[in-house]
Design a protein around this motif. Structure first.
Motif, mmCIF file in Angstrom:
data_model
loop_
_atom_site.group_PDB
_atom_site.id
_atom_site.type_symbol
_atom_site.label_atom_id
_atom_site.label_comp_id
_atom_site.label_asym_id
_atom_site.label_seq_id
_atom_site.Cartn_x
_atom_site.Cartn_y
_atom_site.Cartn_z
ATOM 1 N N THR A 214 -16.973 -26.881 3.705
ATOM 2 C CA THR A 214 -16.351 -24.905 4.153
ATOM 3 C C THR A 214 -15.563 -25.628 5.598
ATOM 4 O OG1 THR A 214 -18.828 -23.877 4.086
ATOM 5 C CG2 THR A 214 -17.552 -23.299 5.645
ATOM 6 N N VAL A 215 -14.548 -24.630 6.002
ATOM 7 C CA VAL A 215 -13.772 -25.108 6.603
ATOM 8 C C VAL A 215 -12.592 -24.213 7.026
ATOM 9 C CG1 VAL A 215 -12.635 -26.778 5.243
ATOM 10 C CG2 VAL A 215 -11.658 -24.948 4.530
ATOM 11 N N ASN A 216 -12.387 -23.864 8.088
ATOM 12 C CA ASN A 216 -11.587 -22.946 8.429
ATOM 13 C C ASN A 216 -10.442 -22.094 8.444
ATOM 14 O OD1 ASN A 216 -12.382 -20.557 10.667
ATOM 15 N ND2 ASN A 216 -10.883 -22.846 12.328
ATOM 16 N N TRP A 217 -10.456 -21.477 7.448
ATOM 17 C CA TRP A 217 -9.212 -21.001 6.708
ATOM 18 C C TRP A 217 -8.448 -20.448 7.834
ATOM 19 C CZ3 TRP A 217 -8.866 -23.170 2.072
ATOM 20 C CH2 TRP A 217 -10.181 -23.556 1.096
ATOM 21 N N ALA B 85 -13.697 -19.381 15.689
ATOM 22 C CA ALA B 85 -12.951 -20.244 14.816
ATOM 23 C C ALA B 85 -14.987 -20.667 14.151
ATOM 24 C CB ALA B 85 -12.800 -21.782 14.858
ATOM 25 N N PHE B 86 -15.505 -20.785 12.888
ATOM 26 C CA PHE B 86 -16.046 -21.432 12.781
ATOM 27 C C PHE B 86 -16.041 -22.359 11.311
ATOM 28 C CE2 PHE B 86 -20.235 -21.771 10.310
ATOM 29 C CZ PHE B 86 -21.384 -21.276 10.979
ATOM 30 N N ASP B 87 -15.990 -23.546 12.036
ATOM 31 C CA ASP B 87 -15.503 -24.244 11.548
ATOM 32 C C ASP B 87 -16.311 -26.282 11.218
ATOM 33 O OD1 ASP B 87 -13.949 -26.519 10.994
ATOM 34 O OD2 ASP B 87 -12.471 -26.577 11.803
ATOM 35 N N GLN C 13 -13.448 -13.393 6.075
ATOM 36 C CA GLN C 13 -12.393 -14.159 6.376
ATOM 37 C C GLN C 13 -12.738 -14.049 7.679
ATOM 38 O OE1 GLN C 13 -10.302 -16.686 5.780
ATOM 39 N NE2 GLN C 13 -8.787 -17.149 7.155
ATOM 40 N N ALA C 14 -12.276 -14.943 9.267
ATOM 41 C CA ALA C 14 -13.058 -15.348 10.653
ATOM 42 C C ALA C 14 -11.441 -14.539 10.918
ATOM 43 C CB ALA C 14 -13.370 -16.495 11.231
ATOM 44 N N LEU D 274 -25.775 -29.741 13.847
ATOM 45 C CA LEU D 274 -24.883 -28.231 14.060
ATOM 46 C C LEU D 274 -25.093 -27.010 13.789
ATOM 47 C CD1 LEU D 274 -22.669 -29.962 16.750
ATOM 48 C CD2 LEU D 274 -24.370 -28.599 17.496
ATOM 49 N N PHE D 275 -24.396 -27.420 12.318
ATOM 50 C CA PHE D 275 -24.132 -26.772 11.193
ATOM 51 C C PHE D 275 -25.236 -25.269 11.187
ATOM 52 C CE2 PHE D 275 -22.433 -25.939 6.781
ATOM 53 C CZ PHE D 275 -21.674 -24.994 6.731
ATOM 54 N N LEU D 276 -26.390 -25.769 10.548
ATOM 55 C CA LEU D 276 -27.554 -25.377 10.289
ATOM 56 C C LEU D 276 -28.197 -24.640 11.862
ATOM 57 C CD1 LEU D 276 -29.474 -25.352 7.927
ATOM 58 C CD2 LEU D 276 -30.858 -26.308 8.762
ATOM 59 N N SER D 277 -27.874 -25.035 12.487
ATOM 60 C CA SER D 277 -28.168 -23.932 14.145
ATOM 61 C C SER D 277 -27.374 -23.419 14.199
ATOM 62 C CB SER D 277 -28.271 -25.429 14.657
ATOM 63 O OG SER D 277 -27.861 -24.774 16.147
ATOM 64 N N ALA D 278 -26.169 -23.520 13.960
ATOM 65 C CA ALA D 278 -24.943 -22.372 14.226
ATOM 66 C C ALA D 278 -25.479 -21.628 13.519
ATOM 67 C CB ALA D 278 -23.781 -22.860 14.003
#
Lengths: 379, 333
Positions: A221-224, B74-76, B261-262, B291-295
């Protein structure tokens, strides 16, 4: 009126009693269900192989990309290896890795190699990566009147960064001479769910564009920077099909099975190549410098016929198997998957492993330990 | 004076009755009370357990990002930086959109069903509306993705832009998927819920009140305005809250049409966006521990809190409406 009143109150009570009875019944049913499940897990149920002495169950979880191939493989495997049933759950690569780390499954399957971070989370020692098949990612597009679009890596990266926004951009025109490109906005479509397809695609973009690598990077997953997200290969393909001017990346097997238009892509040798099983295999074969742990990306290979957006799908297992019986069965299964099992790849639009990789896989499988000896006993 | 004494003695009688009921405890009653109490405790335990799991599992991101989790765009996962501002905005935006359109539509439809509709037609319509409420959300999502989004992309949004483009709501590139599509699908999903509930509560308006107003020469609208709506408003509000709950938490249908889309929060309805529920649905499968799962779990926690706040506000609104109604009723004679 009055004579009826007592009768109504009478009517009320039995209803309550019914309710109570229902509640009790429900509780009993629950208890019975619990009892049942206990007893059934205790008893042994034999699988399809009726002549087999006992049935072992191996469980795996992970990649949805692998699922059609694995379904076929695990349906065929009990026919050649008596008494082994394999249960595979296509929960997604990330969830498969999680399940392996939590010891819920015997093997995981993933389209992106585990990161060092993830490997360090293992409580049961080292984890081995075994490539089992190859996937390629096709660039699908929808542009009325354009039947054979050509693209290069840097242009693709610029489109996905939102730097090229119309189809008649001079850069696209320059490599598509003779094609009348319309002045139309590009609708960029990407996967909304995390996926191995995204991982391969973004690794490719990172390989061909330093700008992409520094700003966005690569991962499941990336921040598109731009575009719209759709769920799954079918979601992306559907969104592109719905949108005149749309572009998206879709798993090759999905594209081949559904006759979706795709773009030719310029490879590292400068040739424009169509995505196909052969060109993906050519890409995989072009890598000679293979790291020992087999955690590597094969994007942008050097061969003339290599299709550049290509990647492995791995099975991940613990090197030290805690249960020798299961470990031996698992090693035999993996051995079969990378040899005889490969025959099922082509008919299902998967790329069979090249010999260079199979020999590396053999080494990995032989490295699996069951107690003091190797899990795999064959040759 | 005498009136007061009568009401006092009535109250005392009632109190004594209560006391007797409490003191005389038959074993069956005790058992029954215990069982029902147990069920209530199970429900409470479930809520508390959910909250506990959400909080404890989102601690890593709460510690790491604190308040910026709510304000970061951002969700990165590549750079391990997470924020859910677009998702919070999208959740509130699409739900508000749906309520703005579904409440007047739903009220109008239920008034027609209760007051103007011939009986046989009403039965058929009511049946159809209940059927609409029973359609699984993924079907709405498919319809949105396959029918609505292409239509919006090719016809709907360009038309809006051409005629109403001066409004910030209709600027930007028409993509088909986005807030507008998600809002329309949500409106369709909560509409039957609002109609069903309002119809039921309007139907039980005492006939005497309606007749009294009619006798005074009121028009049908006045009957509805002064008898039906004041009587039914608490129930209607209850239905609206149910609908809001569904809109806030709706996952599948919204995920299929919101565009995922963020983007920066924007007033433009054409913008592809995100909701908290669709972030979770999209990312959970591939989320790796850490962190990913936690987010993702913190996104769930925020959705939980938003739902909690809207529910509390709604309860408070209902309570104040009820108090108002009781106050005005008590003051009148």
């Amino acid at each position: 009126m009055t004579p009826f009143t007592p009768s109504t109150s009478h009517r009320g009570r039995p209803r309550l009693r019914y309710l109570g009875a229902l509640l009790l019944l429900g509780l009993l049913a629950l208890l019975a269900a619990c009892g049942n499940s206990n007893s059934s897990s205790g008893g042994t149920t034999t699988g399809s192989g009726s002549t087999c002495p006992s049935t072992k169950q191996l469980t795996g979880a992970g990649s949805t990309f692998d699922n059609p191939l694995f379904s076929k493989m695990f349906q065929e495997y009990p026919k050649v290896q008596c008494g082994i049933n394999v249960n595979y759950q296509a929960v997604g690569s990330g969830a498969g890795i999680n399940n392996l780390l939590q010891h819920i499954v015997d093997f995981g399957a993933t389209d992106a190699p585990m990161t060092n971070d993830q490997l360090n989370k293992s409580t049961s020692g080292p984890i081995l990566h075994i490539p089992v098949t190859i996937g390629a990612v096709a660039i699908s597009y929808n542009l009325s009147g354009v039947s054979q679009l050509k693209l290069t890596g840097p242009i693709l990266a610029a489109i996905y960064e939102g730097k090229i926004t119309t189809w008649d951009d001079p850069q696209i025109k320059a490599i598509n001479s003779g094609i009348n490109l319309p002045h139309k906005n590009i609708t960029v479509v990407h996967r909304s769910d995390g996926s191995g397809t995204t991982s391969i695609f973004t690794h490719y973009l990172s390989a061909v564009s330093s700008d992409w690598q520094s700003k966005v990077g690569a991962g499941t997953t990336v921040n598109w920077p731009t575009g719209v997200g759709a769920k799954g290969n079918s979601g992306v393909a559907g969104q592109v099909k719905n949108t005149d001017g749309g572009i998206g990346y879709v798993e090759l097997s999905y594209v081949l099975a559904n006759n979706i238009p795709y773009a030719l892509l310029q490879n590292a040798a400068g040739k424009f190549v169509a995505p196909s099983l052969d060109s993906a295999k050519a890409d995989a074969e072009s890598f000679s410098n293979i790291p020992a742990d087999l955690r590597f990306y094969i994007v942008n290979g050097s061969g003339d016929n290599a299709y550049p957006i290509t990647g492995f799908s791995w099975v991940v297992v613990y090197q030290n198997q805690s249960n020798s019986d299961k470990g031996q069965a698992l090693a035999r299964l993996l051995w079969w998957m990378v040899h005889d099992g490969q025959q099922y790849a082509q008919p299902l639009n998967y790329v069979p492993l090249p010999d260079t990789i199979v020999s590396k896989d053999e080494a990995q499988i032989k490295a699996m330990r069951c107690g003091s000896s190797a899990c795999y006993s064959g040759s | 004076m005498s009136q007061e004494r009568v009401s006092l003695s009535k109250a005392r009688q009632q109190w004594v009755g209560w006391q007797r009921m409490l003191r005389v405890q038959r074993p069956g009653d005790l058992f029954f009370r215990g069982i029902t109490l147990l069920f209530v405790l199970i429900v409470l335990g479930l809520v508390a357990g959910t909250a506990w799991i959400l909080i404890s599992n989102s601690l890593p991101t709460i510690r790491r990002f604190g308040f910026s989790f709510l304000t970061n765009k951002a969700f990165d996962p590549v750079h391990d930086v997470y924020g859910v501002l677009p998702a919070i905005f999208g959740t509130l935006m699409t739900s508000a959109f749906a309520l703005i359109f579904a409440v007047p539509l739903g009220l109008g439809a239920s008034i027609f069903l209760v007051d103007f509709c011939p009986r046989p037609l009403r039965l058929i319509l009511a049946f159809l509306i209940d059927l609409l409420a029973a359609i699984p959300s993924v079907i709405y999502g498919l319809w949105g993705f396959l029918v609505l989004a292409p239509w919006l992309h090719n016809a709907g949004e360009p038309w809006l832009q051409q005629h109403l483009g001066f409004l910030p709501l209709f600027t930007g590139q028409p993509e088909g998927v986005g807030y507008l599509g998600a809002g329309i699908v949500l409106t369709m999903m909560i509409l039957p819920l609002i109609i069903s509930v309002s119809r039921e509560v309007m139907l039980v308006t005492p006939i005497a009140q309606r007749e009294a107003l009619l006798a005074l020469g009121a028009t049908r609208w006045e009957v509805i305005r002064h008898a039906v709506l004041p009587f039914a408003r608490v129930g209607i509000l209850g239905g609206v809250i149910l609908a809001l709950g569904r809109a806030l938490g709706e996952t599948m249908a919204v995920t299929m049409i919101i565009g995922n889309q963020a983007n920066e929060p924007s007033l433009s309805l054409f913008t592809p966006g995100y909701t908290l529920a669709s972030v979770i649905a999209n990312q959970f499968g591939e989320a790796t521990p850490g962190l990913f799962l936690s987010a993702i779990i913190e996104a769930g926690l925020i959705l939980f809190i938003i739902t909690l706040i809207t529910n509390i506000l709604a309860r408070w609104l209902i309570a104040s409406l009820q108090r108002q109604a009781q106050g005005s009723r008590g003051g009148r004679p």
